[in-house]
Enzyme design. Structure first.
Site, mmCIF file in Angstrom:
data_model
loop_
_atom_site.group_PDB
_atom_site.id
_atom_site.type_symbol
_atom_site.label_atom_id
_atom_site.label_comp_id
_atom_site.label_asym_id
_atom_site.label_seq_id
_atom_site.Cartn_x
_atom_site.Cartn_y
_atom_site.Cartn_z
ATOM 1 N N THR A 66 0.833 -1.202 0.000
ATOM 2 C CA THR A 66 0.000 0.000 0.000
ATOM 3 C C THR A 66 0.872 1.257 0.000
ATOM 4 O O THR A 66 2.094 1.164 -0.163
ATOM 5 C CB THR A 66 -1.054 -0.071 1.141
ATOM 6 O OG1 THR A 66 -1.958 1.019 0.969
ATOM 7 C CG2 THR A 66 -0.438 -0.014 2.527
ATOM 8 N N LYS A 70 3.251 1.422 -3.852
ATOM 9 C CA LYS A 70 2.585 0.714 -4.950
ATOM 10 C C LYS A 70 3.329 0.825 -6.284
ATOM 11 O O LYS A 70 3.237 -0.061 -7.119
ATOM 12 C CB LYS A 70 1.156 1.235 -5.124
ATOM 13 C CG LYS A 70 0.208 0.763 -4.043
ATOM 14 C CD LYS A 70 -1.217 1.166 -4.331
ATOM 15 C CE LYS A 70 -2.135 0.554 -3.306
ATOM 16 N NZ LYS A 70 -3.543 0.693 -3.649
ATOM 17 N N ASP A 106 -6.756 -4.087 -7.137
ATOM 18 C CA ASP A 106 -7.584 -2.924 -6.777
ATOM 19 C C ASP A 106 -8.744 -2.749 -7.754
ATOM 20 O O ASP A 106 -9.883 -2.515 -7.353
ATOM 21 C CB ASP A 106 -6.737 -1.643 -6.767
ATOM 22 C CG ASP A 106 -5.889 -1.527 -5.500
ATOM 23 O OD1 ASP A 106 -6.284 -2.082 -4.462
ATOM 24 O OD2 ASP A 106 -4.826 -0.884 -5.564
ATOM 25 N N GLY A 128 -11.060 12.914 -9.398
ATOM 26 C CA GLY A 128 -9.693 12.578 -8.990
ATOM 27 C C GLY A 128 -8.915 11.991 -10.160
ATOM 28 O O GLY A 128 -9.511 11.422 -11.089
ATOM 29 N N ALA A 129 -7.603 12.150 -10.122
ATOM 30 C CA ALA A 129 -6.776 11.680 -11.246
ATOM 31 C C ALA A 129 -5.469 11.067 -10.745
ATOM 32 O O ALA A 129 -4.452 11.108 -11.430
ATOM 33 C CB ALA A 129 -6.490 12.842 -12.197
ATOM 34 N N GLY A 131 -3.499 7.619 -8.526
ATOM 35 C CA GLY A 131 -3.315 6.190 -8.761
ATOM 36 C C GLY A 131 -4.636 5.427 -8.709
ATOM 37 O O GLY A 131 -4.878 4.520 -9.520
ATOM 38 N N THR A 154 -6.463 19.660 -9.987
ATOM 39 C CA THR A 154 -5.344 20.022 -10.857
ATOM 40 C C THR A 154 -5.622 19.456 -12.253
ATOM 41 O O THR A 154 -5.466 18.249 -12.478
ATOM 42 C CB THR A 154 -4.035 19.427 -10.296
ATOM 43 O OG1 THR A 154 -3.981 19.694 -8.898
ATOM 44 C CG2 THR A 154 -2.811 19.991 -10.982
ATOM 45 N N GLY A 248 -16.999 2.515 -0.035
ATOM 46 C CA GLY A 248 -15.662 2.019 -0.341
ATOM 47 C C GLY A 248 -15.301 0.685 0.297
ATOM 48 O O GLY A 248 -14.297 0.071 -0.064
HETATM 49 P P1 ATR Z 1 -4.642 7.908 -4.842
HETATM 50 O O1 ATR Z 1 -3.555 6.923 -5.128
HETATM 51 O O2 ATR Z 1 -5.515 7.531 -3.666
HETATM 52 O O3 ATR Z 1 -5.446 8.246 -6.050
HETATM 53 P P2 ATR Z 1 -3.192 10.402 -5.111
HETATM 54 O O4 ATR Z 1 -2.444 9.844 -6.268
HETATM 55 O O5 ATR Z 1 -2.466 11.204 -4.095
HETATM 56 O O6 ATR Z 1 -3.905 9.232 -4.304
HETATM 57 O O7 ATR Z 1 -4.424 11.250 -5.673
HETATM 58 C C1 ATR Z 1 -5.285 11.930 -4.848
HETATM 59 C C2 ATR Z 1 -6.416 12.581 -5.666
HETATM 60 O O8 ATR Z 1 -7.291 13.253 -4.773
HETATM 61 C C3 ATR Z 1 -5.914 13.632 -6.644
HETATM 62 O O9 ATR Z 1 -6.745 13.629 -7.780
HETATM 63 C C4 ATR Z 1 -6.070 14.931 -5.839
HETATM 64 O O10 ATR Z 1 -6.224 16.093 -6.625
HETATM 65 P P3 ATR Z 1 -4.930 16.922 -7.151
HETATM 66 O O11 ATR Z 1 -4.371 16.133 -8.283
HETATM 67 O O12 ATR Z 1 -5.464 18.236 -7.559
HETATM 68 O O13 ATR Z 1 -3.991 16.986 -5.973
HETATM 69 C C5 ATR Z 1 -7.365 14.639 -5.115
HETATM 70 N N1 ATR Z 1 -7.520 15.448 -3.904
HETATM 71 C C6 ATR Z 1 -6.913 15.257 -2.708
HETATM 72 N N2 ATR Z 1 -7.301 16.190 -1.826
HETATM 73 C C7 ATR Z 1 -8.190 17.001 -2.472
HETATM 74 C C8 ATR Z 1 -8.957 18.151 -2.102
HETATM 75 N N3 ATR Z 1 -8.910 18.658 -0.865
HETATM 76 N N4 ATR Z 1 -9.765 18.705 -3.032
HETATM 77 C C9 ATR Z 1 -9.844 18.196 -4.271
HETATM 78 N N5 ATR Z 1 -9.140 17.107 -4.693
HETATM 79 C C10 ATR Z 1 -8.318 16.515 -3.812
#
Ligand code: ATR
Length: 283
Positions: A66, A70, A106, A128-129, A131, A154, A248
């Protein structure tokens, strides 16, 4: 009962103290009367390679991987499953003839609660974008999804993910929208599936939600990867508008069960899934 023939399983991550994986796997081991034991190992990034060597030396049977390992674990493994080659992320290592093989369960876990849902030619919005989003998109492409909208705070990261998907799969019915954009409204109104892969709404910031309730509609499945709390604000608001909701925990159990079957060569009966869920909720 642990004895001299007990096989070791585990999970590595950092932090790892709050992982529910040991609960899940030791519950399955007990219910199925298998001679395995599953432990959590804290692995700071600087110790990862040493830990993997240690696992090789002690003859571990398999383990989960984890955050934050990963992706960084890939070069330490002997071979990778085809989906890992596309995703670039491993959550499960299976020891096969002494070789450490990287798998990703996953996306299999993500699809588990959607097994009866026909998503062919449907539209999904992914919030979200990172992993997690990448794995979810991989799963949705296996379900022959028709259209994807990638939404991220972003925008550049969502664009990069869209390009990655196009180059790997040829799938190009993808658009990219900023999380706070008005342009999100038509997509969420049209989408049959909306998935939150961000951590927004996770404990302790349980009052937060990634999108406004006004964007949700009754003929939609709203799926939140967050499982702490089980009913996030997003899922509560989705339920209130009459949408179908998926929390989840289903994905967490699904990925765990898929890993477990690979290590133990044991199929987990469907009836056990509901009792695992109850057990994890009551912890
Ligand atoms: P994971 O592997 O769980 O996807 P990650 O790669 O850190 O973790 O990605 C986290 C995602 O949550 C990203 O899309 C992040 O947006 P950014 O790319 O803009 O950082 C999003 N995220 C985390 N906190 C956030 C917040 N407070 N508001 C909006 N998006 C958030």
């Amino acid at each position: 009962m642990i004895d001299a023939t007990t096989k070791l399983l585990g999970v590595i991550g950092d932090p790892i103290e709050h992982s529910k994986s040991p609960h899940l796997h030791n519950y399955l081991i007990k219910c199925l009367n298998l001679n395995f034991c599953y432990l959590a190992f804290k692995a700071p990034p600087t110790q990862l390679a040493k830990l993997i060597d240690g696992f090789r030396a002690m003859g571990i049977a398999g383990f989960n991987v984890t955050v934050p390992h990963k992706e960084t674990i890939l070069p330490l493994l002997d071979d990778l499953a085809d989906d890992v080659k596309v995703l670039g992320a491993v959550n499960t290592v299976v020891v096969e003839n002494g070789k450490f093989i990287g798998y990703n369960t996953d996306w299999i876990g993500f699809l588990n609660p959607l097994i009866e849902t026909d998503l062919q030619h449907q539209h999904a919005v992914i919030l979200g974008a990172g992993g997690a989003a990448k794995g979810i998109v991989y799963g949705l492409l296996q379900k022959r999804i028709g259209k994807l909208t990638l939404v991220n705070r972003t925008v550049g990261k969502a664009e990069a993910l869209a390009e990655h998907i196009q180059s790997q799969s040829g799938f190009d019915a993808i658009d990219v929208v900023a999380l706070d954009s008005e342009l999100l409204i038509p997509s969420t109104r049209e989408a049959q599936l909306l998935v939150n892969t961000t951590s927004v709404g996770m404990w302790p910031k349980v009052d937060e939600t990634p999108i406004s309730a006004s964007m949700l509609h009754p003929n939609q499945i709203v799926y939140d990867l967050v499982y702490n709390p089980l009913e996030t604000r997003l899922l509560k608001e989705a339920r209130q508008v009459g949408a179908q909701t998926i929390d989840g925990l289903g994905m967490f159990i699904g990925q765990g069960v898929a890993s477990f079957s690979k290590w133990t060569h044991t199929k987990v009966p469907v009836e056990l899934l509901e009792s695992v869920r109850k057990y994890l909720i009551e912890l």
